[in-house]
Design a protein around this motif. Structure first.
Motif, PDB file in Angstrom:
ATOM      1  N   TYR A  54     -13.216 -65.893   0.183  1.00 29.04           N
ATOM      2  CA  TYR A  54     -12.113 -65.055   0.520  1.00 29.04           C
ATOM      3  C   TYR A  54     -12.379 -63.966  -0.579  1.00 29.04           C
ATOM      4  O   TYR A  54     -12.179 -62.572  -0.036  1.00 29.04           O
ATOM      5  N   GLN A  81      -9.941 -65.538   6.855  1.00 31.27           N
ATOM      6  CA  GLN A  81     -10.165 -66.432   5.792  1.00 31.27           C
ATOM      7  C   GLN A  81      -8.786 -66.899   5.257  1.00 31.27           C
ATOM      8  O   GLN A  81      -8.563 -67.989   4.897  1.00 31.27           O
ATOM      9  N   ARG A  82      -7.916 -66.010   5.074  1.00 34.12           N
ATOM     10  CA  ARG A  82      -6.801 -66.084   4.318  1.00 34.12           C
ATOM     11  C   ARG A  82      -5.804 -66.998   5.167  1.00 34.12           C
ATOM     12  O   ARG A  82      -5.027 -67.746   4.898  1.00 34.12           O
TER      13      ARG A  82
END
Length: 410
Positions: free
Chosen positions: A114, A129-130
């Motif tokens: 991230y 990704q978060r």
């Protein structure tokens, strides 16, 4: 290392049944428990199972250590802003990514993926990704939770959402004293405070970050922090300190081969000189900045406008008109309303001051107020309008704009 999950992964990948793998080593029910991590197995059993899968236990343990080293290396390279080294380290991760899901460092690896995506400016991938990390948040350790929130603050900074980022950083600073003394964290705090026009706080955290970066010999971050300090010293009217920062930057940016920073450094030095009423020096630095900018982008537009404004102040009407006409044209192409309004104001002023000040009052100032532009710029325009009305005997109108400068305290 999660050896149970690792054994199951390679067994199924190679098409081996539990009975085939377990034969002569352990019972099938015991292997099933190992694979599902419901029973601890001794090292000898694990070693024999891995050996049958042609995997070395020592090699797996070495991979675990390698992951730990790479995480530390990636973090250091990002903190030292070493772009090439960051990419090299990330590629090393890619080569062993099939091992990472079985590592005890799995969440740290995903967190630093991230951070890497944010560092590279890959916002769509970073957002995905978060979201993936958010689903695993309940499994994070205290340190992993800190990293997730901190990296989310960086995401918000890069998106220009400074108030939300400030809220997260304030909370982290209160909760995690030992975690938030890094130069990088303090630099981001200073950056957010600067963006929120809280120059005093920006200087405070910037000076703390600078000291740490100097102790680490983190030269690029020293330059970034000096830029931040120079800007905030300027806004705070601490001009001697600001000038010291920019002169240090000019001397060292070329030494460190940071030519891309020079246009911004020269522009900010020009802005400082203008605030100090050194109009010729301001023009000199603005023109140096413009010479180094090849792209007709927003940064070029801002510097070009500054050059035109300095020519206007020096009463070089022809050069001012040429620059400001180019600003008006370019701002339309780029969709920048602010600089189109400013250019039009000065062009009107060179033709008809009365028309120009009407335009300033009805178009420029309302736009600046609605867009929450920097208070220094608004104050300057309030004063210009107040002086104009005062010179023309319109005292009531003059006082109206003086009140805006003083907050109504006259």
């Amino acid at each position: 290392m999660e050896f149970g999950a690792l054994i199951k992964f390679y067994r199924t990948q190679r098409g081996i049944t539990q009975a085939e793998l377990a034969k002569g080593i352990c019972s099938v029910p015991h292997l099933s428990k190992i694979e599902n991590n419901s029973k601890e197995a001794n090292e000898e059993t694990i070693s024999l199972l891995l050996e049958r899968l042609n995997i070395s236990l020592e090699e797996m343990e070495e991979k675990e250590d390698q992951i730990k080293v790479l995480l530390r290396e990636l973090n250091a390279n990002i903190n030292f802003y070493l772009r090439d080294e960051v990419d090299e380290t990330y590629q090393k991760f890619k080569k062993i990514e099939h091992i990472i899901p079985f590592s005890k460092h799995i969440y740290n690896c995903e967190l630093y993926k991230y951070r890497y995506l944010l560092f590279k400016g890959l916002f769509a991938e970073a957002e995905s990704q978060r979201d993936l990390l958010y689903k695993q948040k309940k499994n994070f350790s205290q340190h992993e939770d800190y990293l997730f929130r901190y990296f989310n603050a960086i995401f918000l900074i890069l998106r220009g959402q400074f108030k939300n980022a400030d809220y997260i950083l304030d909370a982290l600073y209160t909760e995690n004293d030992h975690e938030t003394t890094s130069g990088e964290f303090l630099y981001h705090r200073a950056l957010v405070k600067s963006s929120l026009e809280q120059s005093g706080h920006a200087i405070h955290f910037g000076k703390m970050a600078l000291q740490i970066f100097m102790n680490q010999h983190n030269f690029l971050r020293i330059l970034h922090t000096l830029m931040l300090l120079g800007i905030n010293y300027t806004h705070s009217k601490i001009y001697e300190e600001a000038e010291g920062c920019f002169r240090h930057l000019i001397r060292n940016a070329e030494l460190l081969r940071q030519e891309k920073m020079l246009p911004q450094i020269y522009h900010n030095m020009g802005y400082l000189q203008n605030k100090m009423k050194n109009v010729k020096e301001a023009l000199y630095y603005y023109e140096k900045s413009l010479e180094l900018q090849s792209n007709f982008n927003q940064h070029y537009l801002v510097t070009l406008y500054s050059v035109g404004e300095m020519h206007y102040c020096l009463k070089d009407t022809d050069k001012a008109k040429e620059c400001l006409q180019e600003v008006a044209s370019l701002s339309k192409e780029l969709g920048n309303k602010k600089y189109r309004l400013l250019a039009d104001f000065y062009l009107f002023h060179m033709a008809s001051p009365q028309k120009a000040f009407k335009y300033l009052e009805t178009k420029v100032i309302p736009y600046f107020e609605e867009a929450n532009e920097h208070i220094d710029d608004l104050t300057r325009f309030y004063k210009m309008l107040s002086d104009y009305y005062n010179e023309n005997g319109l005292v009531h109108e003059a006082v109206k704009y003086l009140n805006k400068i003083t907050g109504g305290i006259l």
